[in-house]
Design a protein around this motif. Structure first.
Motif, PDB file in Angstrom:
ATOM      1  N   GLU A  45       0.734  -1.212   0.063  1.00 49.76           N
ATOM      2  CA  GLU A  45      -0.058  -0.037  -0.007  1.00 49.76           C
ATOM      3  C   GLU A  45       0.780   1.113  -0.213  1.00 49.76           C
ATOM      4  OE1 GLU A  45      -3.684   1.954   2.500  1.00 49.76           O
ATOM      5  OE2 GLU A  45      -2.354   0.536   3.724  1.00 49.76           O
ATOM      6  N   LEU A  46       1.905   1.290   0.899  1.00 50.00           N
ATOM      7  CA  LEU A  46       2.790   2.504   0.764  1.00 50.00           C
ATOM      8  C   LEU A  46       3.456   2.639  -0.566  1.00 50.00           C
ATOM      9  CD1 LEU A  46       4.553   1.816   4.053  1.00 50.00           C
ATOM     10  CD2 LEU A  46       2.843   3.388   3.770  1.00 50.00           C
ATOM     11  N   VAL A  47       3.911   1.712  -1.224  1.00 51.98           N
ATOM     12  CA  VAL A  47       4.503   1.735  -2.611  1.00 51.98           C
ATOM     13  C   VAL A  47       3.366   2.242  -3.660  1.00 51.98           C
ATOM     14  CG1 VAL A  47       5.423   0.446  -4.302  1.00 51.98           C
ATOM     15  CG2 VAL A  47       6.497   0.095  -2.174  1.00 51.98           C
ATOM     16  N   ASP A  48       2.141   1.684  -3.540  1.00 55.61           N
ATOM     17  CA  ASP A  48       0.938   2.248  -4.214  1.00 55.61           C
ATOM     18  C   ASP A  48       0.934   3.807  -4.128  1.00 55.61           C
ATOM     19  OD1 ASP A  48       1.061  -0.050  -5.427  1.00 55.61           O
ATOM     20  OD2 ASP A  48      -0.949  -0.804  -4.273  1.00 55.61           O
ATOM     21  N   VAL A  49       0.749   4.080  -2.955  1.00 56.47           N
ATOM     22  CA  VAL A  49       0.432   5.537  -2.702  1.00 56.47           C
ATOM     23  C   VAL A  49       1.841   6.286  -3.086  1.00 56.47           C
ATOM     24  CG1 VAL A  49       0.385   7.416  -0.761  1.00 56.47           C
ATOM     25  CG2 VAL A  49      -0.969   4.916  -0.857  1.00 56.47           C
ATOM     26  N   ALA A  50       2.898   6.060  -2.932  1.00 56.01           N
ATOM     27  CA  ALA A  50       4.239   6.537  -3.211  1.00 56.01           C
ATOM     28  C   ALA A  50       4.152   6.893  -4.569  1.00 56.01           C
ATOM     29  CB  ALA A  50       5.548   5.990  -2.865  1.00 56.01           C
ATOM     30  N   LEU A  51       3.867   5.812  -5.578  1.00 59.29           N
ATOM     31  CA  LEU A  51       3.819   5.727  -7.089  1.00 59.29           C
ATOM     32  C   LEU A  51       2.911   6.764  -7.389  1.00 59.29           C
ATOM     33  CD1 LEU A  51       4.390   2.184  -7.751  1.00 59.29           C
ATOM     34  CD2 LEU A  51       5.961   4.064  -8.230  1.00 59.29           C
ATOM     35  N   ASP A  52       1.516   6.905  -6.766  1.00 51.80           N
ATOM     36  CA  ASP A  52       0.397   7.748  -7.107  1.00 51.80           C
ATOM     37  C   ASP A  52       0.725   9.047  -7.123  1.00 51.80           C
ATOM     38  OD1 ASP A  52      -1.157   5.440  -7.771  1.00 51.80           O
ATOM     39  OD2 ASP A  52      -2.286   5.349  -6.030  1.00 51.80           O
ATOM     40  N   GLU A  53       1.708   9.135  -6.016  1.00 46.61           N
ATOM     41  CA  GLU A  53       1.981  10.710  -5.453  1.00 46.61           C
ATOM     42  C   GLU A  53       3.231  11.221  -6.425  1.00 46.61           C
ATOM     43  OE1 GLU A  53       0.642  12.877  -3.693  1.00 46.61           O
ATOM     44  OE2 GLU A  53      -0.951  11.660  -3.229  1.00 46.61           O
ATOM     45  N   GLY A  74      10.514  -5.426  -3.879  1.00 52.07           N
ATOM     46  CA  GLY A  74      10.407  -6.238  -5.065  1.00 52.07           C
ATOM     47  C   GLY A  74       9.061  -6.510  -5.657  1.00 52.07           C
ATOM     48  N   ALA A  75       8.360  -6.991  -4.540  1.00 50.01           N
ATOM     49  CA  ALA A  75       7.058  -7.768  -4.762  1.00 50.01           C
ATOM     50  C   ALA A  75       5.958  -6.551  -5.162  1.00 50.01           C
ATOM     51  CB  ALA A  75       6.588  -8.383  -3.514  1.00 50.01           C
ATOM     52  N   ALA A  76       6.124  -5.543  -4.306  1.00 49.65           N
ATOM     53  CA  ALA A  76       5.363  -4.368  -4.488  1.00 49.65           C
ATOM     54  C   ALA A  76       5.356  -3.434  -5.802  1.00 49.65           C
ATOM     55  CB  ALA A  76       5.378  -3.252  -3.534  1.00 49.65           C
ATOM     56  N   LEU A  77       6.661  -3.533  -6.334  1.00 49.42           N
ATOM     57  CA  LEU A  77       6.569  -2.936  -7.777  1.00 49.42           C
ATOM     58  C   LEU A  77       6.360  -3.770  -8.930  1.00 49.42           C
ATOM     59  CD1 LEU A  77      10.331  -1.198  -6.919  1.00 49.42           C
ATOM     60  CD2 LEU A  77       8.361   0.036  -7.378  1.00 49.42           C
ATOM     61  N   GLY A  78       6.945  -4.963  -8.741  1.00 50.27           N
ATOM     62  CA  GLY A  78       6.367  -5.938  -9.810  1.00 50.27           C
ATOM     63  C   GLY A  78       6.601  -5.416 -11.024  1.00 50.27           C
ATOM     64  N   SER A  79       5.610  -5.409 -12.068  1.00 45.79           N
ATOM     65  CA  SER A  79       6.072  -4.858 -13.410  1.00 45.79           C
ATOM     66  C   SER A  79       6.275  -3.351 -13.587  1.00 45.79           C
ATOM     67  CB  SER A  79       4.546  -5.220 -14.430  1.00 45.79           C
ATOM     68  OG  SER A  79       3.478  -4.495 -13.790  1.00 45.79           O
ATOM     69  N   ALA A  82      10.578  -1.051 -13.863  1.00 40.72           N
ATOM     70  CA  ALA A  82      11.190  -0.064 -14.938  1.00 40.72           C
ATOM     71  C   ALA A  82      10.751   1.387 -14.831  1.00 40.72           C
ATOM     72  CB  ALA A  82      10.727  -0.567 -16.447  1.00 40.72           C
ATOM     73  N   ASP A  83       9.827   1.833 -14.133  1.00 41.27           N
ATOM     74  CA  ASP A  83       9.363   3.023 -14.024  1.00 41.27           C
ATOM     75  C   ASP A  83      10.156   3.821 -13.020  1.00 41.27           C
ATOM     76  OD1 ASP A  83       7.369   2.322 -16.037  1.00 41.27           O
ATOM     77  OD2 ASP A  83       5.883   1.702 -14.746  1.00 41.27           O
ATOM     78  N   VAL A  84      10.849   3.279 -12.111  1.00 38.11           N
ATOM     79  CA  VAL A  84      11.399   3.909 -10.781  1.00 38.11           C
ATOM     80  C   VAL A  84      12.877   3.916 -10.885  1.00 38.11           C
ATOM     81  CG1 VAL A  84       9.427   3.285  -9.748  1.00 38.11           C
ATOM     82  CG2 VAL A  84      11.336   1.777  -9.274  1.00 38.11           C
ATOM     83  N   PHE A  85      13.405   4.647 -10.011  1.00 39.18           N
ATOM     84  CA  PHE A  85      15.093   4.668  -9.874  1.00 39.18           C
ATOM     85  C   PHE A  85      15.075   3.792  -8.636  1.00 39.18           C
ATOM     86  CE2 PHE A  85      19.125   6.142  -8.353  1.00 39.18           C
ATOM     87  CZ  PHE A  85      19.707   6.232  -9.774  1.00 39.18           C
ATOM     88  N   LEU A  86      15.838   2.664  -8.855  1.00 39.25           N
ATOM     89  CA  LEU A  86      15.867   1.559  -7.482  1.00 39.25           C
ATOM     90  C   LEU A  86      17.423   1.599  -6.945  1.00 39.25           C
ATOM     91  CD1 LEU A  86      14.464  -0.558  -5.861  1.00 39.25           C
ATOM     92  CD2 LEU A  86      15.037  -2.025  -7.629  1.00 39.25           C
ATOM     93  N   GLY A 107      21.896 -11.598  -3.590  1.00 37.56           N
ATOM     94  CA  GLY A 107      20.708 -11.552  -2.824  1.00 37.56           C
ATOM     95  C   GLY A 107      19.728 -10.507  -3.093  1.00 37.56           C
ATOM     96  N   SER A 108      20.391  -9.154  -3.266  1.00 37.68           N
ATOM     97  CA  SER A 108      19.360  -7.997  -3.456  1.00 37.68           C
ATOM     98  C   SER A 108      18.833  -8.157  -4.952  1.00 37.68           C
ATOM     99  CB  SER A 108      20.381  -6.742  -3.532  1.00 37.68           C
ATOM    100  OG  SER A 108      20.808  -6.613  -2.118  1.00 37.68           O
ATOM    101  N   LEU A 109      19.427  -8.661  -5.844  1.00 34.32           N
ATOM    102  CA  LEU A 109      18.962  -8.809  -7.342  1.00 34.32           C
ATOM    103  C   LEU A 109      17.595  -9.826  -7.080  1.00 34.32           C
ATOM    104  CD1 LEU A 109      21.959  -8.768  -9.537  1.00 34.32           C
ATOM    105  CD2 LEU A 109      20.433  -6.917  -9.229  1.00 34.32           C
ATOM    106  N   THR A 110      17.904 -10.903  -6.584  1.00 31.55           N
ATOM    107  CA  THR A 110      16.871 -11.924  -6.237  1.00 31.55           C
ATOM    108  C   THR A 110      15.722 -11.301  -5.409  1.00 31.55           C
ATOM    109  OG1 THR A 110      18.493 -13.609  -6.251  1.00 31.55           O
ATOM    110  CG2 THR A 110      16.163 -14.180  -5.180  1.00 31.55           C
ATOM    111  N   ARG A 111      15.963 -10.788  -4.231  1.00 28.74           N
ATOM    112  CA  ARG A 111      14.792 -10.273  -3.448  1.00 28.74           C
ATOM    113  C   ARG A 111      14.071  -9.045  -4.206  1.00 28.74           C
ATOM    114  NH1 ARG A 111      18.841 -11.541   0.497  1.00 28.74           N
ATOM    115  NH2 ARG A 111      19.915  -9.642   0.349  1.00 28.74           N
ATOM    116  N   LEU A 112      14.791  -8.356  -4.789  1.00 24.26           N
ATOM    117  CA  LEU A 112      14.050  -7.142  -5.578  1.00 24.26           C
ATOM    118  C   LEU A 112      13.495  -7.585  -7.078  1.00 24.26           C
ATOM    119  CD1 LEU A 112      16.593  -4.446  -4.747  1.00 24.26           C
ATOM    120  CD2 LEU A 112      14.329  -4.430  -3.939  1.00 24.26           C
ATOM    121  N   ALA A 113      13.788  -8.863  -7.460  1.00 24.34           N
ATOM    122  CA  ALA A 113      13.108  -9.334  -8.572  1.00 24.34           C
ATOM    123  C   ALA A 113      13.537  -8.588  -9.670  1.00 24.34           C
ATOM    124  CB  ALA A 113      11.670  -9.425  -8.558  1.00 24.34           C
ATOM    125  N   THR A 114      14.669  -8.218  -9.841  1.00 23.32           N
ATOM    126  CA  THR A 114      15.333  -7.132 -10.799  1.00 23.32           C
ATOM    127  C   THR A 114      16.686  -7.770 -11.423  1.00 23.32           C
ATOM    128  OG1 THR A 114      15.768  -5.031 -11.544  1.00 23.32           O
ATOM    129  CG2 THR A 114      16.536  -5.700  -9.437  1.00 23.32           C
TER     130      THR A 114
END
Length: 294
Positions: A45-53, A74-79, A82-86, A107-114
């Motif tokens: 929810e926090l990630v969704d609101v951040a993106l909306d803002e 990673g799970a919250a960003l999903g598809s 590519a739209d964010v600076f991570l 580990g970071s690449l795996t957990r962040l799914a990127t």
């Protein structure tokens, strides 16, 4: 100061990140606080609101809550990855080894799914000795820079919130060819008065055109809790300085919305900053910046 290039109310202002050619939103979501919520659902929810803002800068680290921050982000960003600076970070203290950094990156690449990080930073340098170990032969920074050459990370950086001398020591290596792109450090009204990153390190970063990432903008909430100044004053103070982005921990959707609203307003003027600094001076105490204590 990095140039503001966006002022539309439906987005956030952006500034250049040093010489990277990237523009980043001036407000970023702090990953340490993201993992303090009660569930992955709340983090999403926090990630969704951040993106909306309009927030497009997302901070995390492998050490935040044993990788939970990275997994949930990673799970919250999903598809939308590519739209964010991570950004993520490698700690491995006190060894600061290339081998430790390699393990953290995998580990970071795996957990962040990127398959790539936009910014990977050497996390929380503590002393000159600590920096010398990390930047020495076989150290973590050697591996970090190698990963940039290989394309697994786009940009590199260093973070430090304890001792300005440690951050300045990293610049010693930058001057000798171990070039990184960004530095993250405390920027707040109390820092100006004690062991000051703003006074000692910030001018050196500006001179080298290294991207500046502000953190601890309210001293991790200590300044508002002590009645020294408000969250709004702290954030506007940081944005009035030559920083690219302020990474802020926000654990509730309403905090994200309020800080995004502030980010769309004018930053603090030089005269306002001077007035605020004079007002907070009598409250100076290292306890308000616990992260700087020995």
């Amino acid at each position: 100061m990095p140039e503001d290039t966006s002022t539309q109310t439906q987005t956030l202002p952006v500034r250049s990140l040093g010489e990277t050619g990237e523009s980043v939103t001036i407000l970023g979501l702090g990953g340490g606080h993201l993992a303090r919520v009660h569930s992955e659902y709340e983090a999403r929810e926090l990630v969704d609101v951040a993106l909306d803002e309009g927030i497009r800068f997302f901070d995390t680290a492998e050490s935040y809550h044993n990788g939970t921050s990275e997994r949930w982000l990673g799970a919250a960003l999903g598809s939308r990855r590519a739209d964010v600076f991570l950004m993520s970070k490698t700690f491995d203290f006190p060894e600061r080894s290339a081998e430790g950094a390699k393990w953290h990156l995998e580990g970071s690449l795996t957990r962040l799914a990127t398959d790539r990080l936009d910014l990977w930073q050497l996390h929380s340098v503590r002393s000159v000795t600590d920096v010398d170990r990390a930047f020495g032969k076989g150290g973590a920074m050697e591996f970090i820079l190698e990963m940039k050459m290989k394309g697994l990370v786009r940009f590199t950086g260093v973070t430090g919130h304890k001792d300005p001398d440690a951050n300045l020591r990293a610049l010693h290596y930058w001057d000798r060819g171990m070039r990184f792109d960004a530095m993250q450090m405390p920027i707040n009204p109390i820092d100006h008065h004690q062991r000051s990153f703003q006074e000692r390190v910030l001018p050196e970063l500006v001179r080298r055109n290294i991207g500046v990432i502000a953190m601890k903008t309210s001293a991790d909430g200590a300044l508002p809790r002590a009645g020294v100044c408000t969250h709004a004053e702290c954030h506007r103070f940081a944005w009035g300085l030559p920083v690219s982005v302020a990474v802020v921990g926000m654990e509730r959707p309403e905090l994200i919305r309020e800080n995004a609203r502030l980010a769309r307003s004018a930053p603090m003027s030089p005269s306002e900053r001077a007035t605020l600094l004079a007002r907070v001076a009598p409250s100076v105490a290292l306890d308000l910046e616990y992260y700087k204590r020995d």
